[in-house]
Write a protein that holds these residues in place. Structure first.
Motif: not given
Length: 289
Positions: A210-211, A214, A224, A228, A244-245, A247-248, A252, A279
């Protein structure tokens, strides 16, 4: 199913819009209390702890998107401000937006938000100072930025604050819409058992995955957070969701592209790797909690 999805979409959308408008207006109006004329002094100070804390606080009270953060970072670097403090600001700025934190508190709960704030703050400080210690300032390009200054103060009138809020909503609204739509579709269409069995339980291996994914997905925090909420409600483990939250939002694709214009490749790679590390470790902390 259609009515349930539509109802969920309307409720999520209205809640997000109300929160964003309210908090954004408040923050834009309170800009007059930010002592911009003293920022140079704090960032140039020798006390690492106080300087680091101030860098995080400054990142919090200046809710810029990545396109606004980069010119400010360039301006700081041109003024020869402490490189470590500038990097702390760069890491913390997209992650500690007061509007996002408020929405996160309402949607995901204040316990999650407090833990998220502590983790991202600590990691931003440690990574920023580590990059300075490794003397990565040699990988900063000589970029000239005009027309943007730390000394610039925003008009603090209600009219100006509302104008800034409307401008922000024009930028954020599409992502709020997308996030609410995806969240409502997951809520109404995807069976709970599927999410719980595939993404829940002890699936720790989802956290590093996920990291990494993302970053290219570029799911803004405003999109997100509602997604989530639904994923957690469906049974997805909180660890990969938070990984993921972070890292994204932290690295970005648009931000990385902008950073390439002011940083040389080793520093850009280090920045991205640092966000993935932050993350991933954060995801495991939430996983253990």
């Amino acid at each position: 199913m259609i009515m349930e999805t539509l109802k969920s979409f309307i409720m999520i959308g209205l809640e997000l819009v109300a929160l964003f408008v309210g908090v954004s207006f408040l923050m834009n109006y309170l800009q007059k209390y930010i002592p911009y004329e003293k920022i140079d002094q704090y960032f140039s100070g020798r006390n690492k702890l106080l300087g680091s804390i101030f860098a995080v606080v400054f990142a919090f009270v200046t809710p810029f998107c990545s396109c606004s953060t980069i010119p400010l970072v360039v301006n700081m670097l041109q003024k020869k401000l402490n490189f470590g403090f500038v990097m702390i600001f760069l890491f913390a700025s997209p992650l500690l937006d007061p509007t996002i934190l408020t929405v996160m508190g309402v949607i995901l709960g204040w316990k999650v938000t407090i833990i998220y704030t502590i983790i991202t703050t600590v990691f931003s400080i440690l990574i920023g100072l580590a990059i300075e210690y490794m003397k990565f300032d040699k990988y900063v390009k000589n970029v000239v930025m005009t027309g943007f200054s730390l000394q610039n103060k925003m008009d603090s009138s209600f009219k100006s604050a509302w104008r800034e809020t409307v401008g922000l909503m024009k930028t954020v609204f599409p992502y709020l819409f997308i996030g609410a739509l995806i969240g409502s579709l997951i809520h109404g269409v995807v069976p709970t058992e599927v999410v719980s069995n595939v993404f829940g339980g002890d699936a720790w291996w989802l956290i590093p995955i996920a990291s990494v994914i993302g970053i290219p997905l570029y799911i803004r925090l405003s999109s997100m957070i509602p997604i989530s909420q639904i994923l957690v409600m469906k049974g997805m483990a909180l660890g990969p969701v938070m990984a993921m939250l972070i890292s994204s939002a932290g690295a970005s694709l648009p931000e990385v592209i902008l950073l390439k214009s002011i940083f040389k490749k080793p520093l850009v790679i280090t920045f991205v790797a640092s966000v993935i590390l932050m993350s991933t470790v954060s995801g495991f902390i939430f996983y253990m909690i």
